[in-house]
Design an enzyme around this catalytic site. Structure first.
Site, PDB file in Angstrom:
ATOM      1  N   GLU A 320      58.009 -42.344 105.315  1.00  0.00           N
ATOM      2  CA  GLU A 320      57.012 -43.195 105.301  1.00  0.00           C
ATOM      3  C   GLU A 320      56.419 -43.255 103.804  1.00  0.00           C
ATOM      4  OE1 GLU A 320      53.983 -42.947 108.365  1.00  0.00           O
ATOM      5  OE2 GLU A 320      55.413 -43.656 110.040  1.00  0.00           O
ATOM      6  N   GLU A 413      60.586 -44.278 114.212  1.00  0.00           N
ATOM      7  CA  GLU A 413      59.536 -43.821 115.086  1.00  0.00           C
ATOM      8  C   GLU A 413      58.528 -44.851 115.573  1.00  0.00           C
ATOM      9  OE1 GLU A 413      57.540 -40.754 112.424  1.00  0.00           O
ATOM     10  OE2 GLU A 413      55.800 -41.723 112.852  1.00  0.00           O
TER      11      GLU A 413
END
Ligand code: IDC
Length: 492
Positions: A320, A413
């Protein structure tokens, strides 16, 4: 979406060169007036290279099909390819369009690619029987050519048998594949590759993988054991395990040797159970992946070297990214991917997107356009999206829906709860995302396969210490919900 728009978007999504040649074809009076096919080596690593052809319709009539043929020098072969059907024999190579990328409007481009073994370059390139450089045969048929050979049928998917010169490939069978567990997801699908915007199996069929992400392996190693992964593979019928290795927060940076060995071991555990394994470089803070660039190169070089002969490893190179521009992420990807490709040329690579893999939704909101205008240089890769259903409503959903029609996407995710991984579940909104991903065959892994106290961890606190992973009595509501959605039949 119209075919024309789709062609432009596909070209834009995978190739800066395509965008450049598109601009030239449209904007310059001296541009070619016939179709052209331009070759580039996107990256090279001594023993091989990634090659790319950009087929541009410089004519004034729509092309309905295309075929590119060329010769490779002795000692150079092709081990895999994408976005074209291959025929020819020996050093004579022929690539033809697939059903979905045969039509090229005037001024538009289509891209296909391959992995070359050796160091030679194509010569004698012909596009639909005319010189690839274009412009030399002003015959009226030049702008509406037909491929001559029946083997160039546009609807024929790329077939493994169409690659006579294929180097030893782990997808070839038990002798080279340690993963040929009959009936498992890996046995059914073999080496994956990105075709167009889809994830495709060894037969060129678009598929969806569904599975779980571990929690951080520095904290929850006792939740990802031989026993728990037996349950994940056999009872949950998961296709894929994401191995979440944090870099900071007591992760890799504290002991690279130990964490690299942990990941090696998880890859072996997934492989023995016939599951795909996503190696997740779980960077979070600092949000600029370049902060960990040298560590990433060291880590991925060893992982790719060790597991190159497996067909089931995918590389997720930045979990991320956040508070960093897309161009910085792209620069990182353009440096890490060749390190992987040099050792494991066929593997699919997953690239995180700006603002916590939100495609910039939680930033300037322009992520899809920004990436499309300046894509990662390599092919055979997908972009990553993460969402948490109780926090991420229509702005997220709409951006994601746009992205899946524009870019190759993989959701590595997501949770049914809030972005903290905790709080109440919003199963209704989560189902909306899941329905879209099912319809578009977007693969996913859910966060997370642990007994963390938060609502997003599938097991109740204390489960992992007991080793009682089987059945449903130890599952939290989010765990029972996601297990049901992983267990449903695959369409492989
Ligand atoms: C969270 C964990 C939490 C941990 C924290 C530390 O649930 O136990 O303390 O990470 O980083 C992400 C991240 C993922 C988060 C998850 C839930 O990739 O690491 O896990 N999440 O908050 N992005 C959005 C949500």
């Amino acid at each position: 979406m119209s075919r024309k728009l789709r062609n432009v978007l596909v070209a834009g999504a995978v190739s800066v060169l395509a965008a450049v040649s598109l601009a030239v074809a449209v904007g310059s009076a001296s541009a070619a007036t016939t179709p052209t096919a331009t070759f580039a080596k996107v990256s090279e690593w001594g023993s091989g290279f990634e090659g790319r052809y950009t087929v541009t319709n410089g004519g004034s009539s729509t092309m309905n099909s295309w075929q590119v043929s060329f010769t490779l020098p002795a000692g150079t072969t092709i081990s895999s390819h994408w976005d074209a059907a291959r025929s020819g024999s020996g050093q004579q190579v022929v690539f033809a369009n697939l059903s979905w990328n045969g039509t090229i409007a005037p001024g538009a481009s289509v891209v296909f690619g391959f992995i070359g073994v050796g160091s030679g370059s194509p010569t004698g390139c012909l596009l639909n029987g005319q010189p690839c450089a274009g412009g030399t045969q002003p015959s009226p048929s030049a702008s509406t050519p037909r491929p001559p050979s029946p083997s160039a049928s546009p609807s024929k998917p790329p077939s493994p048998s169409a690659s006579p010169s294929k180097s030893p490939s782990p997808s070839a069978g038990p002798s080279t594949s340690p993963t040929a567990n009959p009936g498992t997801p890996v046995a059914a699908n073999g080496q994956l590759r990105v075709c167009g915007r889809q994830l495709c199996n060894k037969n060129g069929k678009a598929i969806q993988l569904r599975g779980m992400s571990t929690h951080g392996i520095q904290w929850y190693a006792n939740c990802a054991t031989a026993g728990s992964l037996d349950v994940l593979a056999q009872e949950w019928k998961a296709d894929v395990l994401r191995i979440s290795m944090y870099i900071q927060e007591d992760g890799y940076e504290t002991d690279p040797r130990r964490f690299t060995d942990l990941v090696h071991n998880y890859i072996e555990l997934a492989t023995a159970r016939g599951m795909y394994a996503i190696v997740d470089w779980h960077m979070l803070d600092p949000g600029d992946p370049n902060y960990n660039l040298d560590r990433a190169k060291t880590f991925f070089a060893e992982i790719a070297q060790r597991h190159a002969n497996k067909v089931n490893v995918l590389y997720e190179i930045a979990n991320e990214p956040n508070e960093v521009s897309w161009s910085a992420i792209k620069s990182y990807a353009d440096q890490v991917i060749p390190v992987i490709r040099q050792r494991d040329p066929e593997a699919v690579v997953l690239v995180g997107t700006p603002d916590w893999s939100s495609l910039s939704v939680s930033g300037d909101g322009n992520g899809v356009a920004t990436i499309t205008a300046n894509p990662v240089t390599a092919g055979n890769l997908m972009y990553v999206f993460h969402f948490y259903a109780a926090s991420h409503g229509s702005a997220y959903y709409n951006t994601f829906a746009q992205a899946v029609d524009t870019l190759p996407m993989f959701v590595t995710e997501f949770g049914t709860q809030q972005a903290t991984g905790d709080g109440p579940n919003d199963f209704t909104n989560a189902q909306r995302y899941l329905d879209l991903m099912a319809a578009k065959k977007v693969s996913w892994t859910n966060w997370n396969y642990s007994d963390d106290f938060r609502s997003g961890a599938v097991f109740t606190t204390g489960t992992c210490a007991t080793g009682q992973f089987s059945g449903t009595t130890r599952l939290k509501p989010a765990g029972a919900w996601i297990r049901d959605r992983i267990r449903t039949a695959d369409d492989f």
